[in-house]
Motif scaffolding. Sequence first.
Motif, PDB file in Angstrom:
ATOM      1  N   LEU A  94      22.112 -27.237  85.868  1.00 34.86           N
ATOM      2  CA  LEU A  94      21.364 -27.285  84.622  1.00 34.86           C
ATOM      3  C   LEU A  94      20.142 -28.185  84.721  1.00 34.86           C
ATOM      4  O   LEU A  94      19.060 -27.830  84.242  1.00 34.86           O
ATOM      5  N   VAL A  95      20.294 -29.369  85.333  1.00 28.21           N
ATOM      6  CA  VAL A  95      19.148 -30.290  85.384  1.00 28.21           C
ATOM      7  C   VAL A  95      18.041 -29.760  86.288  1.00 28.21           C
ATOM      8  O   VAL A  95      16.885 -30.155  86.160  1.00 28.21           O
ATOM      9  N   ALA A  96      18.373 -28.842  87.206  1.00 26.81           N
ATOM     10  CA  ALA A  96      17.329 -28.240  88.040  1.00 26.81           C
ATOM     11  C   ALA A  96      16.415 -27.348  87.208  1.00 26.81           C
ATOM     12  O   ALA A  96      15.293 -27.059  87.615  1.00 26.81           O
ATOM     13  N   GLU A  97      16.895 -26.906  86.027  1.00 19.20           N
ATOM     14  CA  GLU A  97      16.131 -26.030  85.142  1.00 19.20           C
ATOM     15  C   GLU A  97      15.577 -24.823  85.902  1.00 19.20           C
ATOM     16  O   GLU A  97      14.415 -24.451  85.779  1.00 19.20           O
ATOM     17  N   ALA A  98      16.448 -24.244  86.711  1.00 15.57           N
ATOM     18  CA  ALA A  98      16.066 -23.071  87.494  1.00 15.57           C
ATOM     19  C   ALA A  98      16.136 -21.815  86.644  1.00 15.57           C
ATOM     20  O   ALA A  98      16.897 -21.735  85.682  1.00 15.57           O
ATOM     21  N   ALA A  99      15.344 -20.824  86.998  1.00 15.38           N
ATOM     22  CA  ALA A  99      15.319 -19.567  86.252  1.00 15.38           C
ATOM     23  C   ALA A  99      16.576 -18.748  86.475  1.00 15.38           C
ATOM     24  O   ALA A  99      17.002 -18.006  85.598  1.00 15.38           O
ATOM     25  N   VAL A 100      17.158 -18.862  87.672  1.00 17.77           N
ATOM     26  CA  VAL A 100      18.320 -18.057  88.046  1.00 17.77           C
ATOM     27  C   VAL A 100      19.373 -18.974  88.648  1.00 17.77           C
ATOM     28  O   VAL A 100      19.052 -19.888  89.413  1.00 17.77           O
ATOM     29  N   CYS A 101      20.635 -18.714  88.315  1.00 19.16           N
ATOM     30  CA  CYS A 101      21.749 -19.440  88.922  1.00 19.16           C
ATOM     31  C   CYS A 101      22.609 -18.449  89.696  1.00 19.16           C
ATOM     32  O   CYS A 101      23.030 -17.424  89.154  1.00 19.16           O
ATOM     33  N   LEU A 102      22.855 -18.742  90.959  1.00 21.98           N
ATOM     34  CA  LEU A 102      23.688 -17.913  91.823  1.00 21.98           C
ATOM     35  C   LEU A 102      25.004 -18.639  92.083  1.00 21.98           C
ATOM     36  O   LEU A 102      25.001 -19.819  92.423  1.00 21.98           O
ATOM     37  N   MET A 103      26.121 -17.947  91.935  1.00 25.20           N
ATOM     38  CA  MET A 103      27.438 -18.557  92.127  1.00 25.20           C
ATOM     39  C   MET A 103      28.243 -17.745  93.122  1.00 25.20           C
ATOM     40  O   MET A 103      28.427 -16.537  92.943  1.00 25.20           O
ATOM     41  N   ASP A 104      28.735 -18.409  94.155  1.00 27.15           N
ATOM     42  CA  ASP A 104      29.490 -17.744  95.225  1.00 27.15           C
ATOM     43  C   ASP A 104      30.944 -18.193  95.208  1.00 27.15           C
ATOM     44  O   ASP A 104      31.269 -19.298  95.627  1.00 27.15           O
ATOM     45  N   GLU A 105      31.839 -17.349  94.686  1.00 25.59           N
ATOM     46  CA  GLU A 105      33.275 -17.619  94.595  1.00 25.59           C
ATOM     47  C   GLU A 105      33.538 -19.007  94.002  1.00 25.59           C
ATOM     48  O   GLU A 105      34.285 -19.805  94.579  1.00 25.59           O
ATOM     49  N   PRO A 106      32.971 -19.354  92.851  1.00 27.21           N
ATOM     50  CA  PRO A 106      33.046 -20.729  92.371  1.00 27.21           C
ATOM     51  C   PRO A 106      34.425 -21.185  91.919  1.00 27.21           C
ATOM     52  O   PRO A 106      34.669 -22.383  91.838  1.00 27.21           O
ATOM     53  N   LEU A 107      35.332 -20.262  91.612  1.00 25.61           N
ATOM     54  CA  LEU A 107      36.622 -20.652  91.051  1.00 25.61           C
ATOM     55  C   LEU A 107      37.791 -20.428  92.005  1.00 25.61           C
ATOM     56  O   LEU A 107      38.938 -20.625  91.631  1.00 25.61           O
TER      57      LEU A 107
END
Length: 385
Positions: A170-183
């Motif tokens: 969130l603090v990166a304030e990026a336009a896109v968030c990519l998640m790889d098997e996060p859970l």
Amino acid sequence: MLRLWSLTDHAHKRAHPRKELNLSAIRLENVCKQWGATHAVKNVSFEINEGSLLVLLGPSGCGKSTTLRLIAGLESVSGGRIYIGDRDVTDLPPAERHLAMVFQSYALFPHLTVRENILFGLKVRKVPEADQMRRLDNAVDVLGLSGLLERKPSALSGGQQQRVALGRALVAEAAVCLMDEPLSNLDAKLRLEMRREIRDLQQRLGMTMVYVTHDQTEAMSMADTIILMQHGHIVQNDAPVAMYSKPATTFAASFIGTPPMNLLSVAMCRGQAVIKGNECCPVPGAVAAECTLGIRPEHIQVTPDGLWEAEVLSMEYLGADSVLACSLGQQQVAVQMAGNPGFKPGQKLRLNFAADALHFFETESGKRMGAVTCPQKTGPPKKLV
């Protein structure tokens, strides 16, 4: 478990408001990735709308994580183009793609507090302190971390560590968030809680998110759109409801749904389509002399006048419901029922279903065939002479 790798400081967006409007839409055109003779991703094309959550789903080795890494710029493409917004980012390094990425492992700095872990990337990039505090306050408010800022990672639960990793995104304030098997490293209860939190976070903030998982329950419960992959190809690109109700192939039919869809071989017997090996199990609406019939376990009912006669092989009691394994001659079918019906192995029963619950697939290719064309007959079948 989550490790966040922030790929950019997004402060420059404010200097270019025109581009900010479309910055988070993503488009892949005939993207390929090859290592020698191994084709990990083969001519993959799709679009992700701004502010939506897309899930890349499939078994291990299907190419979903490789596709994510290609979008992030962690792997170079062997062919095709990648666009983020109106920019061709195919040849850009990760730091210029305006992304944040969450990996499977947290990799939080054990000697730093929650506050310091969240702000670490911003400090390295020399973001002004006032801007750091603004971003931190926003992340803490969204993720409920206000009481944990002075703790070290060792004093946090797995779910709390995950929130810290999300805070970095969130603090990166990026336009896109990519998640790889996060859970994948969390227990079942925490997985349920965190997938709800991630989905709620994505919707509240209007983030564009690409989420990789092998868990079809995660995909169905979180996604706006699911892309199901197999052997580096896209098998189906659809909304969760369409993926469940109209699977494009037998692979999609068996991968989506718990328990998975029953797939039964159909053949012609004395001018009538029947379950192969059991002429007393007619198949209404069969669209070919030989094909594969699909029917979901929850769409089969046990009724006195059911169309098929079956024998119970076993019953798996799951609390809210039970799953029966039944034989139809040489083939087996699963039946999902509410509660504990108390059936015993060897017990005979009759199975019924609605004609519009049937799916038909080509035997050789596994591709979906036409719709059911004739109504279901009711009552037990007459014995064939």
